[in-house]
Write a protein that holds these residues in place. Structure first.
Motif, PDB file in Angstrom:
ATOM      1  N   ALA A  84       0.842  -1.207   0.000  1.00 44.72           N
ATOM      2  CA  ALA A  84       0.000   0.000   0.000  1.00 44.72           C
ATOM      3  C   ALA A  84       0.878   1.260   0.000  1.00 44.72           C
ATOM      4  CB  ALA A  84      -0.917  -0.001   1.219  1.00 44.72           C
ATOM      5  N   GLN A  85       2.008   1.188   0.696  1.00 45.22           N
ATOM      6  CA  GLN A  85       2.893   2.365   0.753  1.00 45.22           C
ATOM      7  C   GLN A  85       3.598   2.606  -0.580  1.00 45.22           C
ATOM      8  OE1 GLN A  85       5.311   2.540   4.538  1.00 45.22           O
ATOM      9  NE2 GLN A  85       4.303   0.576   4.867  1.00 45.22           N
ATOM     10  N   ILE A  86       4.168   1.555  -1.152  1.00 48.08           N
ATOM     11  CA  ILE A  86       4.974   1.761  -2.366  1.00 48.08           C
ATOM     12  C   ILE A  86       4.081   2.145  -3.558  1.00 48.08           C
ATOM     13  CG2 ILE A  86       5.082  -0.690  -3.141  1.00 48.08           C
ATOM     14  CD1 ILE A  86       8.018   1.766  -3.251  1.00 48.08           C
ATOM     15  N   THR A  87       2.849   1.655  -3.554  1.00 53.65           N
ATOM     16  CA  THR A  87       1.977   1.971  -4.708  1.00 53.65           C
ATOM     17  C   THR A  87       1.432   3.407  -4.660  1.00 53.65           C
ATOM     18  OG1 THR A  87       0.146   0.854  -3.589  1.00 53.65           O
ATOM     19  CG2 THR A  87       1.294  -0.398  -5.286  1.00 53.65           C
ATOM     20  N   ARG A  88       1.798   4.168  -3.623  1.00 53.70           N
ATOM     21  CA  ARG A  88       1.434   5.593  -3.605  1.00 53.70           C
ATOM     22  C   ARG A  88       2.249   6.383  -4.625  1.00 53.70           C
ATOM     23  NH1 ARG A  88      -1.229   7.692   0.736  1.00 53.70           N
ATOM     24  NH2 ARG A  88      -1.455   9.477  -0.640  1.00 53.70           N
ATOM     25  N   HIS A  89       3.367   5.811  -5.068  1.00 54.89           N
ATOM     26  CA  HIS A  89       4.250   6.534  -5.998  1.00 54.89           C
ATOM     27  C   HIS A  89       3.688   6.437  -7.411  1.00 54.89           C
ATOM     28  CE1 HIS A  89       7.094   7.534  -2.906  1.00 54.89           C
ATOM     29  NE2 HIS A  89       6.942   6.302  -2.443  1.00 54.89           N
ATOM     30  N   ARG A  90       3.286   7.574  -7.930  1.00 60.07           N
ATOM     31  CA  ARG A  90       2.457   7.603  -9.137  1.00 60.07           C
ATOM     32  C   ARG A  90       3.202   7.428 -10.438  1.00 60.07           C
ATOM     33  NH1 ARG A  90      -0.160  12.798  -6.452  1.00 60.07           N
ATOM     34  NH2 ARG A  90       1.889  12.688  -5.491  1.00 60.07           N
ATOM     35  N   HIS A  91       4.522   7.553 -10.423  1.00 61.80           N
ATOM     36  CA  HIS A  91       5.263   7.394 -11.683  1.00 61.80           C
ATOM     37  C   HIS A  91       5.888   6.014 -11.784  1.00 61.80           C
ATOM     38  CE1 HIS A  91       4.603  11.650 -12.061  1.00 61.80           C
ATOM     39  NE2 HIS A  91       5.197  11.854 -10.913  1.00 61.80           N
ATOM     40  N   VAL A  92       5.294   5.053 -11.118  1.00 63.91           N
ATOM     41  CA  VAL A  92       5.795   3.676 -11.150  1.00 63.91           C
ATOM     42  C   VAL A  92       4.678   2.799 -11.705  1.00 63.91           C
ATOM     43  CG1 VAL A  92       6.767   1.790  -9.770  1.00 63.91           C
ATOM     44  CG2 VAL A  92       7.121   4.168  -9.049  1.00 63.91           C
ATOM     45  N   THR A  93       5.052   1.807 -12.526  1.00 63.90           N
ATOM     46  CA  THR A  93       4.059   0.856 -13.040  1.00 63.90           C
ATOM     47  C   THR A  93       4.137  -0.424 -12.209  1.00 63.90           C
ATOM     48  OG1 THR A  93       4.353   1.763 -15.239  1.00 63.90           O
ATOM     49  CG2 THR A  93       3.333  -0.407 -15.106  1.00 63.90           C
ATOM     50  N   PHE A  94       2.980  -0.877 -11.734  1.00 60.36           N
ATOM     51  CA  PHE A  94       2.960  -2.040 -10.836  1.00 60.36           C
ATOM     52  C   PHE A  94       2.139  -3.200 -11.393  1.00 60.36           C
ATOM     53  CE2 PHE A  94       3.535   1.565  -7.940  1.00 60.36           C
ATOM     54  CZ  PHE A  94       4.572   1.119  -7.157  1.00 60.36           C
TER      55      PHE A  94
END
Ligand SMILES: Cc1cc2nc3c(=O)[nH]c(=O)nc-3n(C[C@H](O)[C@H](O)[C@H](O)COP(=O)(O)OP(=O)(O)OC[C@H]3O[C@@H](n4cnc5c(N)ncnc54)[C@H](O)[C@@H]3O)c2cc1C
Length: 249
Positions: A84-94
């Motif tokens: 949940a924390q790391i997916t806050r970064h909007r310029h990353v594709t997950f």
């Protein structure tokens, strides 16, 4: 937790330098060899010239060229909380392992198995910022406190996985039964990001007071990044520590 570099731009630092030189050349970088592009940059050979260029860009905060090279990391076994924390970064594709399609009914609710282990749980020094022992635990020795902690954690996990299996047995779809699973349940992630974003995540998530799990994950990612783009990430580690090791905002 296991962090691996799945795929990355070949020679990322040649790409960073070519993009940056484009900004200052009257000629077209597409028509020239890398040696020609770097001709006027200081240094005895191409490796030194790359160093000169990358150090200068980082010193001056000219970060745009670092957005060109990309890296893809595969991360095994972090908690849904870390996710949940790391997916806050909007310029990353997950890509995140699905709890709709992957059933957890055969996994053991053990710390370290289906759920992350809290490393400091058995350390008497582990207390929250404002932690006070509740009255019933006041006066217990360290050993008794640790035993109570372990029991509370394991009981909660067992209870939640038991309810999950029961709901599946009662015909509830995995996407609904998962609601009772703990936030510490492990998940696998694939993430792709550029070198600039890697430094930004380093700034925020390797910060001295960031949560231990995401900090550990970020340090592993930065170690792999240092093998992938050594000039950039060694400089980042040595000279931008004030950004990385400050307190998180
Ligand atoms: C220790 C810690 C505790 C935190 N606690 C909380 C919390 O309690 N609750 C909570 O909700 N979040 C919390 N966060 C998350 C934090 O607030 C950010 O949402 C998250 O770290 C994403 O980072 P970022 O804002 O730099 O954005 P990123 O998505 O990583 O973007 C990178 C940069 O791009 C720019 N940018 C991106 N999108 C925009 C936009 N729409 N407008 C303007 N500029 C933009 C910004 O300069 C930003 O810094 C916490 C983070 C940390 C490190």
């Amino acid at each position: 937790m296991d962090v691996q570099l799945l795929e990355a731009t070949d020679d990322p630092e040649e790409l960073i330098c070519s993009a940056a030189r484009n900004d200052y050349l009257s000629s077209f970088v597409g028509d020239q060899s890398f040696a020609e592009i770097m001709d006027s940059v200081g240094g005895d050979d191409l490796e030194e010239k790359k160093e000169t260029m990358i150090h200068r860009l980082l010193e001056h905060g000219h970060y745009g060229p670092f957005e060109h090279p990309h890296a893809t990391f595969a991360i095994e076994g972090v908690s849904r909380s870390c996710m949940a924390q790391i997916t806050r970064h909007r310029h990353v594709t997950f890509d995140i392992q699905s709890m709709r399609y992957v059933s957890f009914d055969e996994k053991e609710p053990e710390p370290g198995e289906a759920v992350v282990e809290i490393p400091g749980l058995s350390d008497p020094g582990l207390t929250g910022r404002n932690a006070d022992f509740a009255e019933e635990y006041e006066g217990l020795d360290d050993e008794a406190v640790l035993e109570n902690r372990e029991t509370a954690y394991r009981d909660a996990l067992e209870q939640s996985f038991e309810s999950y299996r029961e709901l599946l047995d009662l015909g509830v779809p995995a996407q609904d039964a998962r609601m009772v699973l703990p936030i510490g349940t492990k998940v696998n992630i694939v993430m792709t990001l550029n070198a600039r974003m890697l430094m930004h995540i380093g700034d925020m998530r390797a910060a001295a007071d960031a949560q231990w799990e995401i900090r550990e994950m970020t340090e592993d990612i930065l170690d792999l990044a240092a093998e992938w783009a050594p000039i950039t990430f060694e400089y980042y580690d040595e000279h931008m520590k004030d950004r990385k090791n400050r307190l998180a905002p």
